[in-house]
Motif scaffolding. Sequence first.
Motif, short mmCIF file in Angstrom:
data_model
loop_
_atom_site.label_atom_id
_atom_site.label_comp_id
_atom_site.label_asym_id
_atom_site.label_seq_id
_atom_site.Cartn_x
_atom_site.Cartn_y
_atom_site.Cartn_z
N ARG A 1 48.74 37.95 27.40
CA ARG A 1 49.89 38.63 28.03
C ARG A 1 50.73 37.63 28.82
O ARG A 1 51.96 37.69 28.82
CB ARG A 1 49.39 39.73 28.95
CG ARG A 1 48.60 40.82 28.23
CD ARG A 1 48.35 42.02 29.14
NE ARG A 1 47.66 41.65 30.39
CZ ARG A 1 46.35 41.54 30.52
NH1 ARG A 1 45.56 41.76 29.46
NH2 ARG A 1 45.81 41.23 31.68
N HIS A 2 50.08 36.72 29.50
CA HIS A 2 50.75 35.76 30.39
C HIS A 2 51.60 34.76 29.60
O HIS A 2 52.72 34.41 30.01
CB HIS A 2 49.68 35.03 31.20
CG HIS A 2 50.20 34.04 32.18
ND1 HIS A 2 51.05 34.38 33.23
CD2 HIS A 2 49.98 32.70 32.30
CE1 HIS A 2 51.33 33.29 33.94
NE2 HIS A 2 50.70 32.27 33.39
N ALA B 1 47.70 27.41 38.94
CA ALA B 1 48.49 28.62 39.18
C ALA B 1 48.17 29.70 38.15
O ALA B 1 48.21 30.90 38.47
CB ALA B 1 49.98 28.29 39.16
N ASP B 2 47.85 29.29 36.92
CA ASP B 2 47.51 30.27 35.88
C ASP B 2 46.20 30.98 36.22
O ASP B 2 46.07 32.19 36.05
CB ASP B 2 47.40 29.58 34.52
CG ASP B 2 48.70 28.93 34.09
OD1 ASP B 2 49.75 29.60 34.21
OD2 ASP B 2 48.67 27.77 33.66
N PHE C 1 45.39 34.96 37.18
CA PHE C 1 44.35 35.81 36.61
C PHE C 1 43.53 36.48 37.71
O PHE C 1 43.26 37.69 37.66
CB PHE C 1 43.43 34.97 35.72
CG PHE C 1 42.19 35.69 35.29
CD1 PHE C 1 42.25 36.77 34.41
CD2 PHE C 1 40.94 35.29 35.76
CE1 PHE C 1 41.10 37.44 34.01
CE2 PHE C 1 39.79 35.96 35.37
CZ PHE C 1 39.86 37.03 34.49
N LEU C 2 43.14 35.71 38.73
CA LEU C 2 42.34 36.27 39.83
C LEU C 2 43.13 37.34 40.59
O LEU C 2 42.56 38.36 41.00
CB LEU C 2 41.90 35.16 40.78
CG LEU C 2 40.94 34.12 40.17
CD1 LEU C 2 40.63 33.03 41.20
CD2 LEU C 2 39.66 34.77 39.66
N ALA C 3 44.44 37.10 40.77
CA ALA C 3 45.27 38.10 41.44
C ALA C 3 45.38 39.37 40.60
O ALA C 3 45.34 40.49 41.14
CB ALA C 3 46.66 37.53 41.71
N ALA D 1 42.91 22.58 35.30
CA ALA D 1 43.20 23.90 35.89
C ALA D 1 42.17 24.29 36.93
O ALA D 1 42.47 25.07 37.84
CB ALA D 1 43.25 24.95 34.79
N ILE D 2 40.95 23.77 36.81
CA ILE D 2 39.91 24.17 37.76
C ILE D 2 39.64 23.10 38.81
O ILE D 2 38.81 23.31 39.70
CB ILE D 2 38.59 24.50 37.03
CG1 ILE D 2 38.12 23.30 36.21
CG2 ILE D 2 38.74 25.73 36.17
CD1 ILE D 2 36.73 23.49 35.61
N ALA D 3 40.35 21.99 38.72
CA ALA D 3 40.13 20.92 39.71
C ALA D 3 40.51 21.42 41.10
O ALA D 3 41.64 21.82 41.35
CB ALA D 3 40.96 19.69 39.34
#
Length: 310
Positions: free
Chosen positions: A41-42, A58-59, A63-65, A101-103
């Motif tokens: 979707r994003h 930010a991506d 997702f968490l938001a 992305a996870i750093a």
Amino acid sequence: MDGATALLAWLEILARERRASPNTIEAYRSDLSLFLGFLTRHLGEEPDLDAIAALRPADLRGFLADRAREGDSNATRARRLAAIRGFLRHLARRHQGSTAAIAGMRGPRAKAPVPRALSPDAAKDVATGIGAVHDPDRAMHPAMQAARDVALFTLLYGCGLRISEALSLDIRDAPLPGQDAALRIRGKGGKERVVPVLPAVRQAIAAWLPHHPSPAPDQPLFVGARGARLDPAVAQRNLRNWRRLAGLPEHATPHALRHSFATHLLGGGADLRAIQELLGHASLSTTQRYTKVDAAALLETWRNAHPRAD
């Protein structure tokens, strides 16, 4: 390769090579399917490996938001982020993906649960009444099992031990009447502490030892039907059977007796740092959870007793 195919391959590796449990596999499948659905979707299309490698912090925060809006708790979102982290690291190892992305990403902090203690009467009921339960499928005489279980659960409540700490004791460690009224415990991280032992605890253990099948000093203090060190699952099952018979709440577990020990000491005016030492907590903040329990009990008392509480 698209993300869904990569996910299936990773789950197969977890099951085959790392021997992850079916529950773990299913949890990862659920968490990452939600994540890939969000990315579709994003991003406007189903993500492939290049799109996943190009993700930014930010991506992930998006997702968490999105999951928070759907009602996920902090603990659930932290678990989902851990699954994503493992998946992205797998892609980096096997497919030259990126972990950018996870750093530095930190998961939502799960709110520490308030310990659920039993009432003093219920805790005493567990310690003294559990001997009334006998498992007919176990090759242990009822009197032997009763003496063992009463000794074990009296020790848990009377000294605030973890079930693992109590079951690690040998006969040489047994606190008996007329001996030093203290027990040396090796807890988490090998940290030692000294715990006072009440007369009721020493008497219960003294009543158990004549039933012990092999009372040599190096033998386990608490044994199962075959003479080996008692399995925690057996103790937990026996308490589960007793709480149902006695009508006790579902949170009446071996660990609830440790919570009850601390809560009742605090309610009786014990110093918080003294309770920390007795429980073997490395941090005072862990022990401070019990002040919330005590405050909750005070509030409940107020609600029940105050004429304007309604």
